[in-house]
Design a protein around this motif. Sequence first.
Motif, PDB file in Angstrom:
ATOM      1  N   PRO A   1     -20.700  52.603 -23.081  1.00 11.16           N
ATOM      2  CA  PRO A   1     -20.359  52.617 -24.427  1.00 11.16           C
ATOM      3  C   PRO A   1     -18.709  53.723 -24.653  1.00 11.16           C
ATOM      4  O   PRO A   1     -18.052  52.937 -25.471  1.00 11.16           O
ATOM      5  CB  PRO A   1     -21.543  52.914 -25.270  1.00 11.16           C
ATOM      6  N   GLU A   2     -19.024  54.876 -24.047  1.00 16.11           N
ATOM      7  CA  GLU A   2     -18.181  55.627 -24.115  1.00 16.11           C
ATOM      8  C   GLU A   2     -16.693  55.308 -23.445  1.00 16.11           C
ATOM      9  O   GLU A   2     -15.619  55.151 -23.870  1.00 16.11           O
ATOM     10  CB  GLU A   2     -18.420  57.066 -23.511  1.00 16.11           C
ATOM     11  N   LEU A   3     -16.979  54.674 -22.263  1.00 19.52           N
ATOM     12  CA  LEU A   3     -15.872  54.047 -21.321  1.00 19.52           C
ATOM     13  C   LEU A   3     -15.236  52.966 -22.091  1.00 19.52           C
ATOM     14  O   LEU A   3     -13.806  52.948 -21.970  1.00 19.52           O
ATOM     15  CB  LEU A   3     -16.482  53.812 -20.247  1.00 19.52           C
ATOM     16  N   LEU A   4     -15.976  52.106 -22.590  1.00 20.53           N
ATOM     17  CA  LEU A   4     -15.396  50.968 -23.237  1.00 20.53           C
ATOM     18  C   LEU A   4     -14.608  51.057 -24.278  1.00 20.53           C
ATOM     19  O   LEU A   4     -13.340  50.477 -24.502  1.00 20.53           O
ATOM     20  CB  LEU A   4     -16.752  49.803 -23.577  1.00 20.53           C
ATOM     21  N   ASN A   5     -14.959  52.238 -24.990  1.00 18.25           N
ATOM     22  CA  ASN A   5     -14.073  52.688 -26.354  1.00 18.25           C
ATOM     23  C   ASN A   5     -12.716  53.399 -25.693  1.00 18.25           C
ATOM     24  O   ASN A   5     -11.761  52.893 -26.132  1.00 18.25           O
ATOM     25  CB  ASN A   5     -14.916  53.771 -26.948  1.00 18.25           C
ATOM     26  N   TYR A   6     -12.976  54.128 -24.744  1.00 20.68           N
ATOM     27  CA  TYR A   6     -11.740  54.751 -24.119  1.00 20.68           C
ATOM     28  C   TYR A   6     -10.738  53.544 -23.280  1.00 20.68           C
ATOM     29  O   TYR A   6      -9.490  53.729 -23.577  1.00 20.68           O
ATOM     30  CB  TYR A   6     -11.973  55.761 -23.053  1.00 20.68           C
ATOM     31  N   ALA A   7     -11.223  52.611 -22.858  1.00 21.68           N
ATOM     32  CA  ALA A   7     -10.732  51.438 -22.372  1.00 21.68           C
ATOM     33  C   ALA A   7      -9.658  50.755 -23.480  1.00 21.68           C
ATOM     34  O   ALA A   7      -8.627  50.516 -23.146  1.00 21.68           O
ATOM     35  CB  ALA A   7     -11.500  50.547 -21.398  1.00 21.68           C
ATOM     36  N   SER A   8     -10.590  50.689 -24.510  1.00 24.64           N
ATOM     37  CA  SER A   8      -9.764  49.962 -25.703  1.00 24.64           C
ATOM     38  C   SER A   8      -8.709  50.902 -26.335  1.00 24.64           C
ATOM     39  O   SER A   8      -7.600  50.286 -26.759  1.00 24.64           O
ATOM     40  CB  SER A   8     -10.891  49.728 -26.973  1.00 24.64           C
ATOM     41  N   GLU A   9      -8.892  52.123 -26.523  1.00 23.63           N
ATOM     42  CA  GLU A   9      -7.839  53.230 -26.982  1.00 23.63           C
ATOM     43  C   GLU A   9      -6.781  53.170 -25.900  1.00 23.63           C
ATOM     44  O   GLU A   9      -5.651  53.333 -26.319  1.00 23.63           O
ATOM     45  CB  GLU A   9      -8.542  54.506 -27.219  1.00 23.63           C
ATOM     46  N   ILE A  10      -6.979  53.036 -24.629  1.00 22.67           N
ATOM     47  CA  ILE A  10      -5.893  53.267 -23.572  1.00 22.67           C
ATOM     48  C   ILE A  10      -5.083  52.013 -23.886  1.00 22.67           C
ATOM     49  O   ILE A  10      -3.677  52.034 -23.784  1.00 22.67           O
ATOM     50  CB  ILE A  10      -6.413  53.252 -22.275  1.00 22.67           C
ATOM     51  N   HIS A  11      -5.891  50.858 -24.002  1.00 16.24           N
ATOM     52  CA  HIS A  11      -4.952  49.648 -24.264  1.00 16.24           C
ATOM     53  C   HIS A  11      -4.001  49.782 -25.536  1.00 16.24           C
ATOM     54  O   HIS A  11      -2.899  49.304 -25.616  1.00 16.24           O
ATOM     55  CB  HIS A  11      -5.760  48.564 -24.295  1.00 16.24           C
ATOM     56  N   ARG A  12      -4.518  50.208 -26.697  1.00 19.94           N
ATOM     57  CA  ARG A  12      -3.943  50.367 -27.728  1.00 19.94           C
ATOM     58  C   ARG A  12      -2.656  51.076 -27.604  1.00 19.94           C
ATOM     59  O   ARG A  12      -1.647  50.915 -28.297  1.00 19.94           O
ATOM     60  CB  ARG A  12      -4.683  51.045 -28.759  1.00 19.94           C
ATOM     61  N   VAL A  13      -2.606  52.435 -27.006  1.00 18.86           N
ATOM     62  CA  VAL A  13      -1.738  53.315 -27.015  1.00 18.86           C
ATOM     63  C   VAL A  13      -0.584  53.004 -25.911  1.00 18.86           C
ATOM     64  O   VAL A  13       0.499  53.522 -25.790  1.00 18.86           O
ATOM     65  CB  VAL A  13      -2.110  54.602 -26.625  1.00 18.86           C
TER      66      VAL A  13
END
Length: 210
Positions: free
Chosen positions: A153-165
């Motif tokens: 769950p943590e990794l998926l959130n970070y992947a989403s945030e990386i895509h966003r920025v």
Amino acid sequence: MLRWIFFLPHDLIKKWSSSRDLLAPPRRLIYTGGGDFLQTGEDFVNNFVELCILSKDSSVLDVGSGIGRMAIPLTGKLSEGIYEGFDIMKVGVAWCRKHITHRHPNFNFTLADLSNDLYRNQGEDADTFRFPYRDEQFDLVIVISVFTHMIAPELLNYASEIHRVLKKGGKCYATFFILNDISKTEMVKGKNDFNFQIQKVNYRLIDEQV
């Protein structure tokens, strides 16, 4: 405390030797892996250049910036770019602000109030953390030895945030441990530095509590 005691003689010698002008933290403060601290950072940054994902005017985000292992060699590459790094360890952020930002104002370090089983037990959960940066801000996001400390769950959130920025066409350079037939066999033979024997649904751990 043991690190402070063990490395104090080394740090005192370095402080008063000809190498004192090197931009590197004292050994007693380094908490990011083993090996040659400066050389490891240089090897990664040289790889960024070889892969053509880094230029002098790049905007770079360092997720888990630690105590400057990536930032130090990047100071010689980002003459016209910007660097942002965030980390959960106060000692690392404080050292980088004092010794790197002081000399290179285009390098900024942010302390993230996050909990982590290995480093600190207070703060926001990583699976809901929003990076403190605007959308499409960076050409390159680097994530070195961060996902190795996360579950899904943590990794998926970070992947989403990386895509966003990331800007359109931007790149992410990340490191992982991969569980496959080769790595599993190496662990059984005792030839791997890490021994992930605690089996979960889709990952393994070294320690049930971390």
